[in-house]
Design a protein around this motif. Structure first.
Motif, PDB file in Angstrom:
ATOM      1  N   GLU A   6       0.832  -1.210   0.000  1.00 37.70           N
ATOM      2  CA  GLU A   6       0.000   0.000   0.000  1.00 37.70           C
ATOM      3  C   GLU A   6       0.866   1.259   0.000  1.00 37.70           C
ATOM      4  N   ILE A   7       1.961   1.198   0.756  1.00 33.74           N
ATOM      5  CA  ILE A   7       2.867   2.355   0.811  1.00 33.74           C
ATOM      6  C   ILE A   7       3.503   2.587  -0.564  1.00 33.74           C
ATOM      7  N   SER A  10       0.938   4.057  -2.769  1.00 34.90           N
ATOM      8  CA  SER A  10       0.673   5.464  -2.435  1.00 34.90           C
ATOM      9  C   SER A  10       1.747   6.378  -3.002  1.00 34.90           C
ATOM     10  N   VAL A  11       3.008   5.985  -2.811  1.00 38.93           N
ATOM     11  CA  VAL A  11       4.119   6.804  -3.308  1.00 38.93           C
ATOM     12  C   VAL A  11       4.022   6.963  -4.824  1.00 38.93           C
ATOM     13  N   ILE A  14       0.752   9.184  -5.829  1.00 39.00           N
ATOM     14  CA  ILE A  14       0.921  10.637  -5.659  1.00 39.00           C
ATOM     15  C   ILE A  14       1.958  11.156  -6.662  1.00 39.00           C
ATOM     16  N   PHE A  75      -9.533  24.003 -11.494  1.00 39.17           N
ATOM     17  CA  PHE A  75      -8.865  24.224 -10.205  1.00 39.17           C
ATOM     18  C   PHE A  75      -9.408  25.474  -9.519  1.00 39.17           C
ATOM     19  N   LEU A  78     -12.516  24.453  -7.962  1.00 38.15           N
ATOM     20  CA  LEU A  78     -12.259  23.657  -6.750  1.00 38.15           C
ATOM     21  C   LEU A  78     -11.920  24.584  -5.576  1.00 38.15           C
TER      22      LEU A  78
ATOM     23  N   PHE B 181      10.765   3.159   0.572  1.00 35.88           N
ATOM     24  CA  PHE B 181       9.425   3.658   0.254  1.00 35.88           C
ATOM     25  C   PHE B 181       8.750   4.207   1.514  1.00 35.88           C
ATOM     26  N   LEU B 182       9.025   3.569   2.657  1.00 34.69           N
ATOM     27  CA  LEU B 182       8.414   4.027   3.900  1.00 34.69           C
ATOM     28  C   LEU B 182       8.881   5.448   4.233  1.00 34.69           C
ATOM     29  N   THR B 184      10.054   7.665   2.111  1.00 36.49           N
ATOM     30  CA  THR B 184       9.480   8.573   1.117  1.00 36.49           C
ATOM     31  C   THR B 184       8.025   8.870   1.464  1.00 36.49           C
ATOM     32  N   TYR B 185       7.308   7.822   1.860  1.00 35.29           N
ATOM     33  CA  TYR B 185       5.897   7.980   2.203  1.00 35.29           C
ATOM     34  C   TYR B 185       5.741   8.908   3.414  1.00 35.29           C
ATOM     35  N   MET B 188       6.586  12.407   2.423  1.00 31.29           N
ATOM     36  CA  MET B 188       5.503  12.995   1.623  1.00 31.29           C
ATOM     37  C   MET B 188       4.369  13.459   2.520  1.00 31.29           C
ATOM     38  N   PHE B 192       3.063  17.247   2.725  1.00 32.70           N
ATOM     39  CA  PHE B 192       1.713  17.693   2.364  1.00 32.70           C
ATOM     40  C   PHE B 192       0.976  18.320   3.548  1.00 32.70           C
ATOM     41  N   ARG B 432      -7.618  -1.244   8.239  1.00 30.77           N
ATOM     42  CA  ARG B 432      -7.213  -1.962   7.032  1.00 30.77           C
ATOM     43  C   ARG B 432      -6.876  -0.993   5.885  1.00 30.77           C
ATOM     44  N   ILE B 435      -3.830   3.497   5.315  1.00 39.79           N
ATOM     45  CA  ILE B 435      -2.796   4.096   4.453  1.00 39.79           C
ATOM     46  C   ILE B 435      -3.423   4.674   3.178  1.00 39.79           C
ATOM     47  N   LEU B 436      -4.388   3.941   2.644  1.00 41.93           N
ATOM     48  CA  LEU B 436      -5.047   4.454   1.440  1.00 41.93           C
ATOM     49  C   LEU B 436      -5.828   5.730   1.762  1.00 41.93           C
ATOM     50  N   THR B 439      -3.432   8.491   1.960  1.00 51.91           N
ATOM     51  CA  THR B 439      -3.036   8.864   0.594  1.00 51.91           C
ATOM     52  C   THR B 439      -4.085   9.773  -0.028  1.00 51.91           C
ATOM     53  N   MET B 442      -3.693  13.125   1.420  1.00 54.24           N
ATOM     54  CA  MET B 442      -2.556  13.853   0.827  1.00 54.24           C
ATOM     55  C   MET B 442      -2.937  14.411  -0.539  1.00 54.24           C
ATOM     56  N   LEU B 443      -3.624  13.567  -1.300  1.00 51.02           N
ATOM     57  CA  LEU B 443      -4.012  13.992  -2.640  1.00 51.02           C
ATOM     58  C   LEU B 443      -4.967  15.183  -2.572  1.00 51.02           C
ATOM     59  N   LEU B 446      -3.029  18.246  -1.768  1.00 49.98           N
ATOM     60  CA  LEU B 446      -2.271  18.685  -2.942  1.00 49.98           C
ATOM     61  C   LEU B 446      -3.186  19.413  -3.932  1.00 49.98           C
ATOM     62  N   LEU B 447      -4.347  18.806  -4.204  1.00 53.99           N
ATOM     63  CA  LEU B 447      -5.245  19.406  -5.195  1.00 53.99           C
ATOM     64  C   LEU B 447      -5.818  20.732  -4.686  1.00 53.99           C
ATOM     65  N   ALA B 448      -6.210  20.746  -3.409  1.00 51.91           N
ATOM     66  CA  ALA B 448      -6.773  21.985  -2.847  1.00 51.91           C
ATOM     67  C   ALA B 448      -5.709  23.085  -2.825  1.00 51.91           C
TER      68      ALA B 448
END
Lengths: 368, 466
Positions: A6-7, A10-11, A14, A75, A78, B181-182, B184-185, B188, B192, B432, B435-436, B439, B442-443, B446-448
């Motif tokens: 999942e990590i 996610s990386v 994004i 945007f 938004l 990756f951890l 980086t995650y 990130m 954010f 469960r 993490i998603l 994510t 975070m997204l 980022l978008l806002a």
């Protein structure tokens, strides 16, 4: 193990979003003009070592990327949603949406501007009108915030004070109060301006006060395309277009309309229907912004002339005054120096109407 | 270049990380230096060479400080190094201040003219100073590779607004660091969160402060609204930037110290300064306060030490009397607390929180004032002095307009905000899918944030002027 996957997902996810927008930003075709903002977008800056040294290149590149960001309008929409929906902001850059109307919150009352504007008009009177035998009138048009601002707790200027102060500074002109004849329904929902088809009573009142018979039957014509005014783009969220009507008759069709001081001295009649397809359809009324525009009406035989010092609100109202005059000259001192008007206009005792909206008076620095 | 700008987010960020992750380990520091110079040059092209000169100076002094064995000679080199750094900082940051005061005092024209302040100079000068001092103290070894010193100073996440990283803290990481990756995650996520703090909260609160500065109404409510908005604006602006810096560094395999730890939940000014701009506070503690003798001296000397440290802290923030007063203001509170007030504060929880928030808020009125006169005017305005009215239509409108932003800021200035978000995500998505859910969060940020950036250009960082 599942968590690790999942990590990693996610990386990459994004990263992919950022990278995709970057690619769009770099390689998508660029627009030159923003219709919603009525302005030219920034061009890619030229590289110069001087610009780099001073940090100007970075600033210009930033402006360029802001102007050409992919899905820019989406945007902006938004942002409006987040601002209203989450932060419950009452206005978006001074613009608010109530009762289906997009309204600009004109605030605060700018005393300096009022003084500047009135000084300019006083100067015109002193220089051209004082000894010309003209009868002068003043009428001021409230903006939409006058009708909805207080009702919805928005900031509003003291319109009564504004109109009183301004009219008192121009004692040579008889003040014609039209506020009682107007309501919010007389304005476009998505634009600054008022609706011509709603102004017959205003025209009748002004005509009566100025001693001109302006009443006439009109055909009400609906523009084919829905009209989205200047605020629709600024609002950035989808708003419905509205119907745009214009009033015409044989008298108006037979008028000769021409602009003065421009190279070609032309205008497209009272209504320029081609403008209905352009970025600002309101400009179909008297061809939009013109420094000096003359309307000659052959239907009125005796010489009866009107001189209107005006802003864009007059474009839709003045056609309704045409039946009462043989000639109407419209002057917009935002586009022509007020100290050279006698070069273009013969001041010879015409009726003179100063017709301005509160929006312009509060920002009258543009008066020349 | 600002982290919270389109060119950074959508040009620099992706290009840098692609190059960085794809480059072999031995080249990674080179990539950092190269991109950091571009990052710095983007905003301050003319001062890139100054930074390079400071790096070289720091490198050479470091090597000499290690080679020379005689303590006296070593001390002389260190003194010379510190003088040269302070001369650079003094020239670029304080000349205008001294010349202005000089010309005002003697009613003569400033003969030098205005000198432009290079961005981030206070931060990188303090970093290189700490490096040389640590080499002198033998708490770290001098770096033989100038590229490593360059990577340490120019490391773009912390280059222009901190946190003030010490060489000895990241020495090993500069030489060898792991990437995963951890990391980086987590980086990130931190980035954010900082981006959201900066753009979604700090910028809006800054807008509220700007509206106050152009107000048409002098009401007491408006002064309170401004004071509260600025209190949170400066916190989210600076801590947001620090979060972004720490997050970016973590994505690059570095672990930097936290710079803020919910300062507004403090119960004394002493505690506040342990939680606010931690890297600066500890820098002054370790390199000024303790060498002066700290608190293991006579009472009067101890008061003097506090006075010196806080005078310097204020002056570091800016070359104006406001900042000096701001520093001395805190010195006074720290002295009073140490003389007994702290014990009283410990007993009264509610009062202690109100005390900290009020006096910190007042301190930021001094901090933000363009002059001492303006700061005084804003302070008196809180109590209605010089106001036309206590409450006016304009202030009520803007209070309503910014109320949610302020409330959200209050919640997120405490650990409660983070806890609420965590619980909410867990409740809605379960462990469960946590993490998603993060994510997605975070997204959304980022978008806002992108939407706010695209919509407007109101995005100045306060700490750039330091």
């Amino acid at each position: 193990m599942e968590k690790n996957k999942e990590i990693i997902f996610s990386v990459f996810f994004i990263g992919a979003v950022i990278f995709s927008l970057s690619l769009f930003l770099c390689f998508a075709p660029k627009e030159e003009y923003s219709i919603s903002e009525r302005r030219k977008l920034k061009e890619l800056p030229q590289f110069s070592s001087e610009g780099l040294k001073k940090g100007e290149l970075g600033k210009e590149l930033e402006e360029y990327t802001l102007d050409h960001f992919p899905f820019r309008e989406e945007f902006r929409g938004l942002k409006n949603l987040v601002s209203q929906g989450i932060f419950r902001k009452l206005d978006q850059g001074g613009l608010y949406h109530r009762e289906g109307y997009l309204v600009k919150m004109e605030y605060p009352l700018n005393g300096e501007m009022l003084e500047y504007g009135s000084e300019k008009l006083l100067g015109i009177y002193e220089k051209y009108l004082k000894d010309s035998g003209s009868r002068c009138y003043l009428s001021l048009i409230p903006d939409k915030n006058y009708f909805l601002g207080e009702k919805y707790g928005m900031l509003t200027i003291d319109y009564e004070l504004m109109f009183r102060q301004f009219s008192e500074r121009l004692p040579f002109a008889k003040y014609l109060d039209i506020t009682g004849l107007l309501g919010i329904e007389d304005y476009y929902k998505t634009d600054t301006h008022w609706r011509q088809e709603q102004l017959l009573d205003v025209a009748k009142y002004l005509g009566k006060e100025m001693g001109a018979e302006v009443e006439a039957p009109y055909d009400k014509i609906k523009a084919e395309k829905p009209f989205a005014g200047v605020y629709a783009g600024q609002w950035s969220l989808p708003v419905e277009g509205e119907d745009l009507y214009y009033l015409t008759n044989g008298i108006l069709d037979n008028c000769r309309v021409y602009s003065v001081g421009e190279k070609n001295n032309t205008a497209e009649g009272i209504y320029d229907r081609k403008k209905l397809e352009d970025k600002d359809p309101y400009e179909m009324f008297l061809s939009g912004n013109k420094a000096i525009l003359v309307i000659e009406n052959p239907a009125v035989r005796e010489k009866k002339e009107l001189l209107v010092f005006r802003d864009s609100f007059a474009s839709s109202l003045v056609p309704l005054l045409v039946p009462g005059y043989s000639k109407i000259t419209l002057v917009d001192i935002r586009y022509v120096q007020s100290n050279i008007l006698d070069y273009y206009i013969d001041f010879s005792g015409q009726d003179v109407l100063f017709l301005y909206s509160s929006l312009i008076l509060n920002q009258s620095r543009s008066f020349k | 270049m600002l982290f919270s700008s389109i060119p950074f987010l959508y040009c620099f960020f992706p290009i840098f990380f692609i190059c960085y992750y794809l480059s072999p380990s031995f080249m990674k520091n080179g990539v950092i230096v190269l991109f950091s110079l571009v990052f710095y040059g983007w905003q301050e092209g003319r001062y890139v060479l100054l930074m390079v000169a400071v790096i070289l100076l720091g490198y050479v002094y470091g090597v000499f400080l290690e080679r020379v064995e005689k303590p006296k000679k070593k001390k002389m080199i260190l003194i010379f190094a510190i003088i040269s750094y302070l001369a650079i900082l003094g020239y670029f940051k304080y000349t205008n201040f001294f010349m202005d005061n000089f010309s005002r005092l003697f009613s003569i024209k400033n003969p030098i003219g205005t000198i432009l302040l290079p961005i981030g100079i206070s931060f990188y000068i303090f970093q290189i100073m700490s490096y040389n001092i640590d080499v002198y103290r033998n708490t770290c070894k001098a770096q033989k590779n100038p590229l490593i010193v360059a990577a340490y100073i120019s490391l773009f996440p912390q280059l222009i607004a901190g946190p003030i990283v010490r060489y000895k803290d990241i020495e090993e990481q500069l030489l060898q660091r792991s990437h995963s990756f951890l990391k980086t995650y987590e980086g990130m996520k931190k980035f954010f969160i900082g981006l959201g703090k900066k753009i979604l909260l700090a910028n809006q609160l800054g807008e509220c402060c700007d509206i106050f500065r152009q107000r048409g109404e002098d009401s007491s409510l408006f002064f309170w609204l401004y004071a509260i908005a600025f209190l949170f604006h400066i916190y989210f602006d600076f801590s947001g930037y620090s979060d972004m810096a720490i997050g970016l560094a973590e994505m690059m395999g570095f672990r930097l110290m936290e710079n803020f730890n919910y300062p507004y939940i403090s119960r004394s000014i002493t505690e506040f300064w342990r939680r606010w701009h931690i890297s600066l506070g500890t820098w002054f503690r370790d390199y000024v306060y303790i060498p002066l003798g700290g608190n293991r001296v006579t009472f009067s000397r101890w008061l003097f030490n506090i006075g010196i440290v806080w005078f310097l802290t204020g002056f570091w923030h800016g070359a104006s009397w406001n900042f000096i007063l701001w520093g001395m203001y805190f010195a006074l509170f720290l002295m009073i607390e140490k003389l007994g007030l702290k014990k009283y504060l410990e007993k009264n929880r509610f009062f202690s929180h109100c005390y900290v928030l009020f006096f910190v808020m007042v301190s930021f009125l001094i901090f933000d004032g363009l002059s001492l006169k303006e700061a005084g005017r804003n302070f008196l305005g809180l109590f209605g002095v010089g106001c036309e009215t206590l409450v006016g239509a304009e202030s009520i409108y803007y209070l309503k307009n910014f109320l949610i932003v302020i409330l959200v800021s209050v919640v997120f200035a405490t650990p409660i905000g983070k806890l609420i978000v965590k619980k909410l995500l867990q409740k809605v998505f379960g462990k469960r899918y946590f993490i998603l859910a993060e994510t997605a969060g975070m997204l959304l940020i980022l978008l806002a944030a992108t939407a706010y950036l695209v919509d407007g250009s109101f995005n100045p960082f306060l700490y750039f002027r330091f």
